[in-house]
Design a protein around this motif. Structure first.
Motif, PDB file in Angstrom:
ATOM      1  N   LEU A  66       0.827  -1.207   0.000  1.00 18.47           N
ATOM      2  CA  LEU A  66       0.000   0.000   0.000  1.00 18.47           C
ATOM      3  C   LEU A  66       0.864   1.261   0.000  1.00 18.47           C
ATOM      4  O   LEU A  66       0.541   2.242  -0.667  1.00 18.47           O
ATOM      5  CB  LEU A  66      -0.947  -0.006   1.201  1.00 18.47           C
ATOM      6  N   SER A  67       1.974   1.233   0.726  1.00 13.14           N
ATOM      7  CA  SER A  67       2.850   2.412   0.739  1.00 13.14           C
ATOM      8  C   SER A  67       3.507   2.618  -0.625  1.00 13.14           C
ATOM      9  O   SER A  67       3.760   3.753  -1.027  1.00 13.14           O
ATOM     10  CB  SER A  67       3.903   2.302   1.844  1.00 13.14           C
ATOM     11  N   GLN A  68       3.775   1.521  -1.347  1.00 10.82           N
ATOM     12  CA  GLN A  68       4.288   1.648  -2.713  1.00 10.82           C
ATOM     13  C   GLN A  68       3.242   2.323  -3.594  1.00 10.82           C
ATOM     14  O   GLN A  68       3.560   3.231  -4.359  1.00 10.82           O
ATOM     15  CB  GLN A  68       4.623   0.275  -3.297  1.00 10.82           C
ATOM     16  N   VAL A  69       2.007   1.865  -3.486  1.00 11.82           N
ATOM     17  CA  VAL A  69       0.915   2.402  -4.298  1.00 11.82           C
ATOM     18  C   VAL A  69       0.687   3.878  -3.991  1.00 11.82           C
ATOM     19  O   VAL A  69       0.497   4.691  -4.896  1.00 11.82           O
ATOM     20  CB  VAL A  69      -0.380   1.589  -4.042  1.00 11.82           C
ATOM     21  N   MET A  70       0.730   4.240  -2.715  1.00 15.32           N
ATOM     22  CA  MET A  70       0.423   5.606  -2.294  1.00 15.32           C
ATOM     23  C   MET A  70       1.638   6.531  -2.313  1.00 15.32           C
ATOM     24  O   MET A  70       1.499   7.740  -2.113  1.00 15.32           O
ATOM     25  CB  MET A  70      -0.193   5.582  -0.905  1.00 15.32           C
ATOM     26  N   GLY A  71       2.815   5.966  -2.513  1.00 22.54           N
ATOM     27  CA  GLY A  71       4.024   6.780  -2.536  1.00 22.54           C
ATOM     28  C   GLY A  71       4.380   7.374  -1.197  1.00 22.54           C
ATOM     29  O   GLY A  71       4.942   8.467  -1.125  1.00 22.54           O
ATOM     30  N   THR A  72       4.081   6.667  -0.106  1.00 23.35           N
ATOM     31  CA  THR A  72       4.319   7.204   1.231  1.00 23.35           C
ATOM     32  C   THR A  72       5.460   6.512   1.962  1.00 23.35           C
ATOM     33  O   THR A  72       5.645   6.733   3.150  1.00 23.35           O
ATOM     34  CB  THR A  72       3.049   7.085   2.093  1.00 23.35           C
ATOM     35  N   CYS A  73       6.208   5.710   1.259  1.00 25.29           N
ATOM     36  CA  CYS A  73       7.282   4.949   1.880  1.00 25.29           C
ATOM     37  C   CYS A  73       8.485   5.850   2.159  1.00 25.29           C
ATOM     38  O   CYS A  73       8.909   6.612   1.290  1.00 25.29           O
ATOM     39  CB  CYS A  73       7.672   3.808   0.937  1.00 25.29           C
ATOM     40  N   GLN A  74       9.014   5.778   3.373  1.00 25.01           N
ATOM     41  CA  GLN A  74      10.224   6.515   3.693  1.00 25.01           C
ATOM     42  C   GLN A  74      11.400   5.819   3.018  1.00 25.01           C
ATOM     43  O   GLN A  74      11.377   4.609   2.824  1.00 25.01           O
ATOM     44  CB  GLN A  74      10.433   6.559   5.201  1.00 25.01           C
ATOM     45  N   GLN A  75      12.432   6.560   2.667  1.00 26.45           N
ATOM     46  CA  GLN A  75      13.593   6.009   1.957  1.00 26.45           C
ATOM     47  C   GLN A  75      14.839   6.171   2.820  1.00 26.45           C
ATOM     48  O   GLN A  75      15.033   7.206   3.448  1.00 26.45           O
ATOM     49  CB  GLN A  75      13.806   6.770   0.644  1.00 26.45           C
ATOM     50  N   LEU A  76      15.667   5.136   2.802  1.00 28.99           N
ATOM     51  CA  LEU A  76      16.940   5.183   3.519  1.00 28.99           C
ATOM     52  C   LEU A  76      17.981   4.468   2.665  1.00 28.99           C
ATOM     53  O   LEU A  76      17.777   3.314   2.287  1.00 28.99           O
ATOM     54  CB  LEU A  76      16.810   4.501   4.886  1.00 28.99           C
ATOM     55  N   SER A  77      19.066   5.154   2.345  1.00 31.29           N
ATOM     56  CA  SER A  77      20.159   4.551   1.580  1.00 31.29           C
ATOM     57  C   SER A  77      21.271   4.175   2.542  1.00 31.29           C
ATOM     58  O   SER A  77      21.677   4.980   3.387  1.00 31.29           O
ATOM     59  CB  SER A  77      20.699   5.530   0.539  1.00 31.29           C
ATOM     60  N   VAL A  78      21.743   2.943   2.420  1.00 32.65           N
ATOM     61  CA  VAL A  78      22.817   2.445   3.272  1.00 32.65           C
ATOM     62  C   VAL A  78      23.846   1.750   2.385  1.00 32.65           C
ATOM     63  O   VAL A  78      23.575   1.444   1.227  1.00 32.65           O
ATOM     64  CB  VAL A  78      22.296   1.463   4.352  1.00 32.65           C
ATOM     65  N   SER A  79      25.006   1.473   2.947  1.00 32.09           N
ATOM     66  CA  SER A  79      26.023   0.745   2.190  1.00 32.09           C
ATOM     67  C   SER A  79      25.617  -0.725   2.112  1.00 32.09           C
ATOM     68  O   SER A  79      24.750  -1.197   2.860  1.00 32.09           O
ATOM     69  CB  SER A  79      27.381   0.873   2.882  1.00 32.09           C
ATOM     70  N   ASP A  80      26.264  -1.450   1.206  1.00 32.56           N
ATOM     71  CA  ASP A  80      25.981  -2.888   1.096  1.00 32.56           C
ATOM     72  C   ASP A  80      26.286  -3.603   2.405  1.00 32.56           C
ATOM     73  O   ASP A  80      25.553  -4.493   2.825  1.00 32.56           O
ATOM     74  CB  ASP A  80      26.795  -3.507  -0.045  1.00 32.56           C
TER      75      ASP A  80
END
Length: 191
Positions: free
Chosen positions: A162-176
């Protein structure tokens, strides 16, 4: 809720399934306005999210696709789609929507392109979800989805979709390395 008659599953009459009141099998009813997949047809279009290597049942794919289209057009989810979510997922739909409203879903991505979702559950515990293979680390997924096959998804995994559909997902970039540590930490906690 208005019921609509749809065709019975192939061979239902031969299996001796007794019709319900009104001459229809329980599986022959769907809410008016339900996606075509409720009528036994194939979904018209694939789910918009490319991360799905394993497919969800056609009815779920169709519902999420229609929700995504509605959000793109009007920036909101129509009541009709919310009712269908409740019809398909029961109380898990409301719990998943609550998680989305509280912005409890985080997409964790690494430079190599690997990604996982973390969902802060209503109990305060964080669960790891892998949308590409429809997996959640919560006990409800292990019991109700995998063991008993009572549910299609747990509330955490539904909240991810649902968060994908609504575009409400928080984003976090981390190293591998950090992503690997996150996954290993979850595995060690479960052991």
């Amino acid at each position: 809720m208005t019921e609509v008659n749809v065709t019975a599953p192939r061979g239902a009459a031969r299996r001796g399934a007794p019709p319900a009141a009104g001459g229809r099998l329980p599986s022959q009813t769907r809410p008016r306005g339900a996606p075509r997949a409720f009528r036994g047809g194939r979904a018209r279009r694939p789910m918009a999210a490319a991360s799905r290597a394993v497919t969800l049942p056609a009815v779920v794919e169709e519902l999420l696709s229609e929700m995504a289209a509605a959000v793109r057009e009007s920036a909101r989810v129509p009541d009709e789609h919310l009712l269908l979510l409740k019809f398909v997922f029961g109380s898990s739909a409301l719990q998943a929507l609550d998680l989305v409203d509280r912005q409890s879903i985080t997409l964790i991505s690494s430079p190599s392109g690997r990604h996982v979702y973390q969902v802060l559950g209503s109990s305060g515990k964080t669960y790891t979800c892998l949308a590409s293979c429809h997996y959640c680390s919560c006990p409800a997924f292990a019991f109700s989805v995998l063991r008993k096959s009572d549910s299609l998804l747990c509330k955490h995994l539904l909240a991810v979709y649902l968060s994908q559909v609504m575009g409400t997902c928080q984003q976090l970039s981390v190293s591998d390395k950090q992503l690997t540590d996150i996954l290993l930490m979850k595995k060690n906690q479960e052991a």
